[in-house]
Scaffold this motif. Structure first.
Motif, PDB file in Angstrom:
ATOM      1  N   ALA A 135       4.890   0.346   2.883  1.00  0.00           N
ATOM      2  CA  ALA A 135       4.569  -0.902   2.178  1.00  0.00           C
ATOM      3  C   ALA A 135       4.734  -0.735   0.673  1.00  0.00           C
ATOM      4  O   ALA A 135       5.235  -1.638  -0.011  1.00  0.00           O
ATOM      5  CB  ALA A 135       3.152  -1.343   2.516  1.00  0.00           C
ATOM      6  N   LEU A 136       4.320   0.397   0.155  1.00  0.00           N
ATOM      7  CA  LEU A 136       4.448   0.652  -1.277  1.00  0.00           C
ATOM      8  C   LEU A 136       5.916   0.641  -1.692  1.00  0.00           C
ATOM      9  O   LEU A 136       6.283   0.067  -2.724  1.00  0.00           O
ATOM     10  CB  LEU A 136       3.792   1.994  -1.621  1.00  0.00           C
ATOM     11  N   GLU A 137       6.750   1.229  -0.860  1.00  0.00           N
ATOM     12  CA  GLU A 137       8.197   1.231  -1.125  1.00  0.00           C
ATOM     13  C   GLU A 137       8.762  -0.187  -1.026  1.00  0.00           C
ATOM     14  O   GLU A 137       9.492  -0.643  -1.903  1.00  0.00           O
ATOM     15  CB  GLU A 137       8.868   2.151  -0.107  1.00  0.00           C
ATOM     16  N   ASP A 138       8.399  -0.921   0.030  1.00  0.00           N
ATOM     17  CA  ASP A 138       8.902  -2.280   0.243  1.00  0.00           C
ATOM     18  C   ASP A 138       8.401  -3.260  -0.809  1.00  0.00           C
ATOM     19  O   ASP A 138       9.079  -4.237  -1.132  1.00  0.00           O
ATOM     20  CB  ASP A 138       8.520  -2.787   1.629  1.00  0.00           C
ATOM     21  N   ALA A 139       7.222  -3.031  -1.353  1.00  0.00           N
ATOM     22  CA  ALA A 139       6.642  -3.947  -2.339  1.00  0.00           C
ATOM     23  C   ALA A 139       7.559  -4.107  -3.547  1.00  0.00           C
ATOM     24  O   ALA A 139       7.602  -5.181  -4.163  1.00  0.00           O
ATOM     25  CB  ALA A 139       5.259  -3.462  -2.762  1.00  0.00           C
ATOM     26  N   GLN A 140       8.292  -3.069  -3.879  1.00  0.00           N
ATOM     27  CA  GLN A 140       9.233  -3.153  -5.005  1.00  0.00           C
ATOM     28  C   GLN A 140      10.292  -4.227  -4.749  1.00  0.00           C
ATOM     29  O   GLN A 140      10.703  -4.931  -5.659  1.00  0.00           O
ATOM     30  CB  GLN A 140       9.895  -1.793  -5.257  1.00  0.00           C
ATOM     31  N   LYS A 141      10.706  -4.365  -3.485  1.00  0.00           N
ATOM     32  CA  LYS A 141      11.718  -5.367  -3.138  1.00  0.00           C
ATOM     33  C   LYS A 141      11.139  -6.781  -3.202  1.00  0.00           C
ATOM     34  O   LYS A 141      11.885  -7.730  -3.446  1.00  0.00           O
ATOM     35  CB  LYS A 141      12.242  -5.120  -1.719  1.00  0.00           C
ATOM     36  N   TYR A 142       9.843  -6.914  -2.975  1.00  0.00           N
ATOM     37  CA  TYR A 142       9.226  -8.234  -2.860  1.00  0.00           C
ATOM     38  C   TYR A 142       8.547  -8.707  -4.136  1.00  0.00           C
ATOM     39  O   TYR A 142       8.069  -9.836  -4.203  1.00  0.00           O
ATOM     40  CB  TYR A 142       8.197  -8.239  -1.729  1.00  0.00           C
ATOM     41  N   ARG A 143       8.495  -7.875  -5.153  1.00  0.00           N
ATOM     42  CA  ARG A 143       7.696  -8.237  -6.334  1.00  0.00           C
ATOM     43  C   ARG A 143       8.186  -9.501  -7.010  1.00  0.00           C
ATOM     44  O   ARG A 143       7.403 -10.222  -7.620  1.00  0.00           O
ATOM     45  CB  ARG A 143       7.604  -7.079  -7.296  1.00  0.00           C
ATOM     46  N   ASP A 144       9.473  -9.845  -6.893  1.00  0.00           N
ATOM     47  CA  ASP A 144       9.975 -11.069  -7.505  1.00  0.00           C
ATOM     48  C   ASP A 144       9.452 -12.331  -6.822  1.00  0.00           C
ATOM     49  O   ASP A 144       9.592 -13.428  -7.365  1.00  0.00           O
ATOM     50  CB  ASP A 144      11.506 -11.080  -7.517  1.00  0.00           C
ATOM     51  N   LEU A 145       8.855 -12.179  -5.653  1.00  0.00           N
ATOM     52  CA  LEU A 145       8.249 -13.328  -4.973  1.00  0.00           C
ATOM     53  C   LEU A 145       6.951 -13.772  -5.648  1.00  0.00           C
ATOM     54  O   LEU A 145       6.515 -14.903  -5.475  1.00  0.00           O
ATOM     55  CB  LEU A 145       7.962 -12.995  -3.507  1.00  0.00           C
ATOM     56  N   LEU A 146       6.340 -12.866  -6.407  1.00  0.00           N
ATOM     57  CA  LEU A 146       5.083 -13.168  -7.078  1.00  0.00           C
ATOM     58  C   LEU A 146       5.363 -13.872  -8.399  1.00  0.00           C
ATOM     59  O   LEU A 146       6.155 -13.403  -9.209  1.00  0.00           O
ATOM     60  CB  LEU A 146       4.277 -11.885  -7.327  1.00  0.00           C
ATOM     61  N   ARG A 147       4.717 -14.994  -8.602  1.00  0.00           N
ATOM     62  CA  ARG A 147       4.870 -15.763  -9.828  1.00  0.00           C
ATOM     63  C   ARG A 147       3.486 -16.051 -10.394  1.00  0.00           C
ATOM     64  O   ARG A 147       2.549 -16.324  -9.661  1.00  0.00           O
ATOM     65  CB  ARG A 147       5.561 -17.105  -9.558  1.00  0.00           C
ATOM     66  N   SER A 148       3.402 -16.037 -11.695  1.00  0.00           N
ATOM     67  CA  SER A 148       2.158 -16.392 -12.358  1.00  0.00           C
ATOM     68  C   SER A 148       1.815 -17.837 -12.030  1.00  0.00           C
ATOM     69  O   SER A 148       2.700 -18.708 -12.047  1.00  0.00           O
ATOM     70  CB  SER A 148       2.311 -16.225 -13.866  1.00  0.00           C
ATOM     71  N   PRO A 149       0.541 -18.126 -11.753  1.00  0.00           N
ATOM     72  CA  PRO A 149       0.157 -19.523 -11.485  1.00  0.00           C
ATOM     73  C   PRO A 149       0.461 -20.431 -12.672  1.00  0.00           C
ATOM     74  O   PRO A 149       0.654 -21.627 -12.504  1.00  0.00           O
ATOM     75  CB  PRO A 149      -1.345 -19.453 -11.229  1.00  0.00           C
TER      76      PRO A 149
END
Length: 157
Positions: A135-149
């Motif tokens: 998950a820690l490795e995969d989180a790098q791929k998904y971090r662009d999905l997170l946006r500031s409210p």
């Protein structure tokens, strides 16, 4: 709103009792339940899902959107409601983990509780360690999905 946060590993005694982390107990008690609700996972993995009444209500609302006699609703209800367990805390903050749910997660002598916000998961500790490394490795791929409210649209700051 209180949420389930953090990672805690606790021993399971010979009667199947495990102490639910104090932070997790505080969340469900604040929601009006002196216990937790556990149910099998819908996603593949060696864990069980847990929550308080607030997330259980969300599950009920999602199921209520489906036709009451649809096979999909019956299947989801069988897993999420039929196989769920509402467990009450004893005076020491422990619950008895049902054998059927322990078997799903491969849990024997220890359980790792992992906060997931509105819900939590209960894992066999070594299985969680392996999952978390990936998950820690995969989180790098998904971090662009997170946006500031506070971000407008898909743009920046």
């Amino acid at each position: 709103m209180e949420s389930f946060r953090g990672r805690f590993t606790n021993k399971i005694d010979s009667k199947g009792r495990v102490s639910v982390p104090a932070k997790f107990r505080a969340v469900t008690i604040a929601q009006g339940l002196n216990g937790v609700i556990l149910f099998p996972p819908l996603n593949p993995g060696a864990f069980v899902e847990g929550c308080g009444p607030a997330f259980s209500d969300i599950i009920d609302q999602m199921l209520d959107r489906l036709d009451p006699f649809a096979p999909e609703r019956q299947t989801l209800s069988a897993v999420l409601i039929g196989e769920s367990a509402e467990l009450t805390f004893d005076s020491d903050g422990r619950v008895i983990l049902p054998e059927t749910l322990r078997n799903i997660a491969g849990i024997s002598d220890e359980a790792t509780f992992v906060g997931m916000g509105q819900r939590f998961q209960v894992w066999e500790p070594k299985a969680y360690d392996a999952y978390y490394a990936k998950a820690l490795e995969d989180a790098q791929k998904y971090r662009d999905l997170l946006r500031s409210p506070s971000a407008q649209g898909g743009g920046g700051q």
